[in-house]
Design an enzyme around this catalytic site. Structure first.
Site, mmCIF file in Angstrom:
data_model
loop_
_atom_site.group_PDB
_atom_site.id
_atom_site.type_symbol
_atom_site.label_atom_id
_atom_site.label_comp_id
_atom_site.label_asym_id
_atom_site.label_seq_id
_atom_site.Cartn_x
_atom_site.Cartn_y
_atom_site.Cartn_z
ATOM 1 N N GLY A 10 0.829 -1.208 0.000
ATOM 2 C CA GLY A 10 0.000 0.000 0.000
ATOM 3 C C GLY A 10 0.862 1.255 0.000
ATOM 4 C CG ASP A 43 -6.862 -12.736 3.280
ATOM 5 O OD1 ASP A 43 -7.169 -11.550 3.518
ATOM 6 O OD2 ASP A 43 -7.671 -13.577 2.838
ATOM 7 C CB ALA A 67 -6.653 -0.633 6.477
ATOM 8 C CB THR A 108 -9.018 6.541 9.772
ATOM 9 O OG1 THR A 108 -9.656 7.570 9.028
ATOM 10 C CG2 THR A 108 -10.087 5.609 10.327
ATOM 11 C CE1 TYR A 132 -10.815 2.745 6.067
ATOM 12 C CE2 TYR A 132 -11.407 4.995 6.670
ATOM 13 C CZ TYR A 132 -10.442 4.019 6.462
ATOM 14 O OH TYR A 132 -9.113 4.323 6.651
ATOM 15 C CE LYS A 136 -8.232 1.910 9.978
ATOM 16 N NZ LYS A 136 -7.028 1.072 9.662
ATOM 17 C CD1 TRP A 160 -8.651 13.499 5.220
ATOM 18 C CD2 TRP A 160 -8.304 15.387 4.054
ATOM 19 N NE1 TRP A 160 -9.779 14.271 5.305
ATOM 20 C CE2 TRP A 160 -9.605 15.432 4.609
ATOM 21 C CE3 TRP A 160 -7.861 16.464 3.287
ATOM 22 C CZ2 TRP A 160 -10.457 16.519 4.409
ATOM 23 C CZ3 TRP A 160 -8.709 17.544 3.098
ATOM 24 C CH2 TRP A 160 -9.994 17.564 3.649
HETATM 25 N N1 LIG Z 1 -5.721 6.629 2.680
HETATM 26 C C1 LIG Z 1 -6.174 7.514 3.564
HETATM 27 O O1 LIG Z 1 -6.604 8.616 3.225
HETATM 28 C C2 LIG Z 1 -6.131 7.186 5.032
HETATM 29 C C3 LIG Z 1 -6.601 8.130 5.953
HETATM 30 C C4 LIG Z 1 -6.556 7.843 7.306
HETATM 31 C C5 LIG Z 1 -6.038 6.632 7.735
HETATM 32 N N2 LIG Z 1 -5.608 5.734 6.825
HETATM 33 C C6 LIG Z 1 -5.077 4.447 7.317
HETATM 34 O O2 LIG Z 1 -3.716 4.401 6.965
HETATM 35 C C7 LIG Z 1 -3.326 3.044 6.767
HETATM 36 C C8 LIG Z 1 -2.604 2.921 5.441
HETATM 37 O O3 LIG Z 1 -3.521 3.226 4.402
HETATM 38 P P1 LIG Z 1 -3.027 3.524 2.926
HETATM 39 O O4 LIG Z 1 -3.447 4.891 2.605
HETATM 40 O O5 LIG Z 1 -1.593 3.122 2.780
HETATM 41 O O6 LIG Z 1 -3.991 2.519 2.145
HETATM 42 P P2 LIG Z 1 -3.714 1.670 0.831
HETATM 43 O O7 LIG Z 1 -2.749 2.333 -0.066
HETATM 44 O O8 LIG Z 1 -5.081 1.315 0.354
HETATM 45 O O9 LIG Z 1 -3.015 0.395 1.417
HETATM 46 C C9 LIG Z 1 -3.702 -0.563 2.167
HETATM 47 C C10 LIG Z 1 -3.098 -1.899 1.825
HETATM 48 O O10 LIG Z 1 -3.808 -2.888 2.577
HETATM 49 C C11 LIG Z 1 -3.975 -3.987 1.714
HETATM 50 N N3 LIG Z 1 -5.087 -4.856 2.055
HETATM 51 C C12 LIG Z 1 -6.413 -4.611 1.944
HETATM 52 N N4 LIG Z 1 -7.092 -5.713 2.257
HETATM 53 C C13 LIG Z 1 -6.170 -6.671 2.547
HETATM 54 C C14 LIG Z 1 -6.264 -8.024 2.939
HETATM 55 N N5 LIG Z 1 -7.424 -8.650 3.093
HETATM 56 N N6 LIG Z 1 -5.108 -8.693 3.156
HETATM 57 C C15 LIG Z 1 -3.920 -8.105 3.001
HETATM 58 N N7 LIG Z 1 -3.763 -6.820 2.625
HETATM 59 C C16 LIG Z 1 -4.898 -6.126 2.410
HETATM 60 C C17 LIG Z 1 -4.235 -3.370 0.356
HETATM 61 O O11 LIG Z 1 -3.974 -4.334 -0.626
HETATM 62 P P3 LIG Z 1 -4.849 -4.339 -1.974
HETATM 63 O O12 LIG Z 1 -4.374 -3.127 -2.735
HETATM 64 O O13 LIG Z 1 -4.485 -5.646 -2.569
HETATM 65 O O14 LIG Z 1 -6.283 -4.211 -1.554
HETATM 66 C C18 LIG Z 1 -3.231 -2.242 0.340
HETATM 67 O O15 LIG Z 1 -1.980 -2.643 -0.176
HETATM 68 C C19 LIG Z 1 -4.617 2.222 6.884
HETATM 69 O O16 LIG Z 1 -4.709 1.719 8.196
HETATM 70 C C20 LIG Z 1 -5.718 3.235 6.673
HETATM 71 O O17 LIG Z 1 -6.923 2.864 7.312
HETATM 72 C C21 LIG Z 1 -5.621 5.984 5.481
#
Ligand SMILES: NC(=O)c1ccc[n+]([C@@H]2O[C@H](COP(=O)([O-])OP(=O)(O)OC[C@H]3O[C@@H](n4cnc5c(N)ncnc54)[C@H](OP(=O)(O)O)[C@@H]3O)[C@@H](O)[C@H]2O)c1
Length: 305
Positions: A10, A43, A67, A108, A132, A136, A160
């Site tokens: 991710g 997974d 996530a 988040t 979501y 979380k 974000w």
């Molecule tokens: N993005 C935001 O704006 C945001 C904001 C606040 C907090 N967060 C938190 O920050 C953290 C990092 O998020 P990010 O932005 O890096 O998100 P991201 O780019 O979507 O990365 C999340 C990763 O988790 C993997 N994942 C999802 N389902 C899975 C499963 N069943 N088994 C194994 N891997 C799985 C995804 O793989 P796939 O691509 O294969 O699905 C992806 O590689 C998360 O905890 C998120 O909740 C994010």
């Protein structure tokens, strides 16, 4: 020190892998694994596999960066979102309760309802608006229930998240400015949701710092808030991407950006209208300086260039 990282493919996971501090043995995992880059398959929807990974590798920390992050899709797939966002943290926490390791759970701003109109402090109550956020929040509750008494569970909320790779708002806006700039076709972007962008680079630094600080005498609070500094609407960020994109030579011309209300841009999931995180105590605990979101966005776009 041995760290089991989830979500290594991710956007946060990739930044974490770029910044691994010296002395860390990293076991990096992603949903399907990748032998070319050394990622093991794990997974997060499979609680038994999450427990087994902890028992097999016996890490000092699980850094749960993976996530289910598809905010709108979660409304129609709440069970899968719950398994990944609620079930995996519980499984890690339960296994770590046995092995004596620690958990850094990334969470988040969407655990808040966004209605108070001032930044949320770490100790404030959760009240998520959508699936979501609810899942979380369930992950946070599991970490607190299982590891709360041990002091070995740390939750780090952020908001974000945007980086130079992966799927995120900054890269989507850059693409749309590119596609529409020349023709002058306007973008419509929501102006009445306020929060703070956070770059994967500063977020990854905060995660690694949290792990380092935990072993110092000052220790770490169980709940951390980390975002870049300042405040912005999605509209502000879209305009800034256009301006910085031109400045950095990524764009010839930005597209005009029209501010929209949330009602004018309906989506399946309800989002908090004001979800700034109060980060001052966490910045102090981590001893990390604040970087204004626009400077962090500039660095992100420089990394794209
Ligand atoms: N993005 C935001 O704006 C945001 C904001 C606040 C907090 N967060 C938190 O920050 C953290 C990092 O998020 P990010 O932005 O890096 O998100 P991201 O780019 O979507 O990365 C999340 C990763 O988790 C993997 N994942 C999802 N389902 C899975 C499963 N069943 N088994 C194994 N891997 C799985 C995804 O793989 P796939 O691509 O294969 O699905 C992806 O590689 C998360 O905890 C998120 O909740 C994010």
């Amino acid at each position: 020190m041995k760290i089991l990282l989830t979500g290594a493919a991710g956007q946060l996971g990739q930044a974490l892998r770029q910044q691994v501090p010296e002395g860390i043995e990293l076991i990096a995992t992603s949903r399907n694994g990748d032998s070319a880059t050394g990622l093991l398959p794990l997974d997060l929807g499979d609680a038994a596999a999450c427990r087994a990974a902890v028992l097999e590798h016996r890490p000092d920390w699980v850094l749960n960066g993976g996530a289910y992050t598809a905010v709108d899709r979660a409304e129609s797939e709440p069970e899968l979102a719950q398994a990944v966002n609620g079930g995996a943290p519980r499984a890690f926490a339960e296994a770590l309760a046995d092995t004596g390791g620690r958990l850094l759970q990334v969470s988040t701003d969407f655990v808040f309802n966004g209605q108070q109109g001032s930044p949320y402090r770490p100790e404030q109550s959760r009240d998520p608006l959508g699936a979501y956020g609810r899942t979380k929040a369930a992950g946070e509750e599991a970490v607190e229930q299982v590891l709360g008494d041990t002091g070995r569970g740390v939750i780090l909320r952020t908001s974000w998240v945007m980086g130079p790779v992966g799927k995120n708002f900054a890269l989507t806006m850059l693409r749309l400015h590119r596609e529409r700039g020349a023709s002058g076709q306007a973008l419509g972007v929501v102006e009445d949701q306020v929060g703070c962008p956070t770059s994967t680079a500063t977020l990854a630094a905060a995660c690694w710092r949290a792990i380092a600080v935990m072993d110092t005498p000052s220790g770490l609070p169980a709940m951390l808030h980390w975002s870049d500094a300042g405040a912005a609407s999605w509209y502000d960020v879209a305009v800034a991407v256009g301006e910085l994109g031109v400045e950095l030579g990524l764009l010839q011309q930005p597209a005009p950006v029209n501010p929209l209300t949330t009602a004018e841009y309906p989506l399946p999931a309800q989002r908090p209208s004001y979800s700034l995180l109060e980060c001052s105590a966490s910045r102090q605990a981590l001893d990390l300086p604040a970087l204004h979101w626009r400077q962090a966005l500039r660095q992100l776009l420089e990394a794209v260039a």
